[in-house]
Design a protein around this motif. Sequence first.
Motif, PDB file in Angstrom:
ATOM      1  N   ARG A   1      35.774  43.888 -29.259  1.00 61.22           N
ATOM      2  CA  ARG A   1      34.869  42.800 -29.636  1.00 61.22           C
ATOM      3  C   ARG A   1      35.401  41.439 -29.184  1.00 61.22           C
ATOM      4  O   ARG A   1      34.634  40.576 -28.746  1.00 61.22           O
ATOM      5  N   ALA A   2      36.718  41.271 -29.285  1.00 61.23           N
ATOM      6  CA  ALA A   2      37.306  40.013 -28.823  1.00 61.23           C
ATOM      7  C   ALA A   2      37.088  39.837 -27.326  1.00 61.23           C
ATOM      8  O   ALA A   2      36.757  38.738 -26.853  1.00 61.23           O
ATOM      9  N   LEU A   3      37.260  40.920 -26.562  1.00 61.58           N
ATOM     10  CA  LEU A   3      37.051  40.858 -25.110  1.00 61.58           C
ATOM     11  C   LEU A   3      35.596  40.554 -24.784  1.00 61.58           C
ATOM     12  O   LEU A   3      35.298  39.663 -23.964  1.00 61.58           O
ATOM     13  N   VAL A   4      34.682  41.268 -25.411  1.00 57.26           N
ATOM     14  CA  VAL A   4      33.261  41.083 -25.106  1.00 57.26           C
ATOM     15  C   VAL A   4      32.802  39.676 -25.495  1.00 57.26           C
ATOM     16  O   VAL A   4      32.099  38.998 -24.735  1.00 57.26           O
TER      17      VAL A   4
ATOM     18  N   VAL B   1      39.430  41.474 -18.695  1.00 58.94           N
ATOM     19  CA  VAL B   1      39.867  42.805 -19.109  1.00 58.94           C
ATOM     20  C   VAL B   1      40.824  42.672 -20.295  1.00 58.94           C
ATOM     21  O   VAL B   1      41.285  41.576 -20.622  1.00 58.94           O
ATOM     22  N   GLY B   2      41.116  43.815 -20.915  1.00 62.25           N
ATOM     23  CA  GLY B   2      42.073  43.853 -22.000  1.00 62.25           C
ATOM     24  C   GLY B   2      43.476  44.100 -21.496  1.00 62.25           C
ATOM     25  O   GLY B   2      43.697  44.372 -20.313  1.00 62.25           O
ATOM     26  N   PRO B   3      44.470  44.015 -22.373  1.00 62.37           N
ATOM     27  CA  PRO B   3      45.869  44.225 -21.982  1.00 62.37           C
ATOM     28  C   PRO B   3      46.087  45.624 -21.402  1.00 62.37           C
ATOM     29  O   PRO B   3      45.532  46.606 -21.886  1.00 62.37           O
TER      30      PRO B   3
ATOM     31  N   GLY C   1      40.968  37.443 -15.521  1.00 61.08           N
ATOM     32  CA  GLY C   1      41.886  37.125 -16.607  1.00 61.08           C
ATOM     33  C   GLY C   1      41.971  38.250 -17.606  1.00 61.08           C
ATOM     34  O   GLY C   1      41.153  39.183 -17.613  1.00 61.08           O
ATOM     35  N   GLU C   2      42.971  38.144 -18.468  1.00 63.73           N
ATOM     36  CA  GLU C   2      43.243  39.153 -19.486  1.00 63.73           C
ATOM     37  C   GLU C   2      43.307  38.471 -20.838  1.00 63.73           C
ATOM     38  O   GLU C   2      43.966  37.446 -20.991  1.00 63.73           O
ATOM     39  N   ILE C   3      42.622  39.026 -21.841  1.00 66.20           N
ATOM     40  CA  ILE C   3      42.706  38.443 -23.172  1.00 66.20           C
ATOM     41  C   ILE C   3      43.988  38.918 -23.860  1.00 66.20           C
ATOM     42  O   ILE C   3      44.563  39.942 -23.482  1.00 66.20           O
ATOM     43  N   ALA C   4      44.424  38.171 -24.843  1.00 65.80           N
ATOM     44  CA  ALA C   4      45.616  38.553 -25.600  1.00 65.80           C
ATOM     45  C   ALA C   4      45.308  39.770 -26.455  1.00 65.80           C
ATOM     46  O   ALA C   4      44.167  39.971 -26.898  1.00 65.80           O
TER      47      ALA C   4
END
Length: 315
Positions: free
Chosen positions: A33-36, A123-125, A152-155
């Motif tokens: 959800r954080a990524l989206v 993307v995610g980690p 980029g990549e989210i934390a």
Amino acid sequence: MSRLFRDVDGGPRCPHGSVVCIGAFDGLHLGHRALVRHAVDRARALGVPAVALTFEPLPREFFAADAPPPRLLSARAKAQGLVDLGVDQVGLLRFDARMAGMSAEAFCRDVLARRLGAREVWVGPGFHFGKGRQGDLATLRAQGRELGFDAGEIAPVLLDGERVSSTRIRAALAEGDFALAERLLGRPYAISGRVRRGRQLGRKLGYPTANLHFDGDTPALSGIHATRVHGPGLDAWPSVSSLGTRPTVDGGEPVLEAHLFDFEGDLYGSRIEVEFVARLRDEEKFDNLADLTAQMHRDAEQARALLHHDRRATA
């Protein structure tokens, strides 16, 4: 769903550009959800569509077709969940031999740049993609410099000091820890689907059920549970549910059978959601239907008590 597409081929879907997020999205947990939401926010800032890319079947299912691993969310529920999070287009890309053999560079060129006109890719980690999982964030960034998009990549999203993941949720469900699963998901764990007509054996035994099938998917849990059912005319209706292969009567494909307490009505053809509250026991094979029915009485009594207590505790 008009916003859904399955193929990598075809003309540009986003002629003015897009912001793309990529992932398995099995479960749509807090990390997903954080990524989206980040991708949707970026898309709104740029004035372009937000696109979520995922795969069906999931790659791990494709490579383990004889013994597919459990999954948390059906393809339909995943697509609808992504739309509910604000995504404008959902790509449920067919993961077949062709997709498995596509290089990371070809995926960036043909899918992200040509098909979607990506301006940003998120993307995610630990994300990997392409043939042999050879592509990663560095690949995305290198290809993006050539093809005209940023990456980029989210934390990572942490809970109790550990990363939120589908693996943690599957483990929690296997242990009957629905409280932990709910914290990781950000909502109670539930299975949704359209009610199908069965053999009506439950009705003959005094326990009519609303049956949901999995169509080849492997559910992430099994056994007898206290549940609540949501759907048309139903508001967290108390119920007891069996999820398994029904070894006493046929031992076939897994089925979720929900018995709604004190319910009179016809749910055939309706879409419902079965929310899991507490695990009662493992699925068992009984010597005869009389023993099975006696145990069903005990299961129903225990589920009623648990749900009544839970409702009072949360009121």
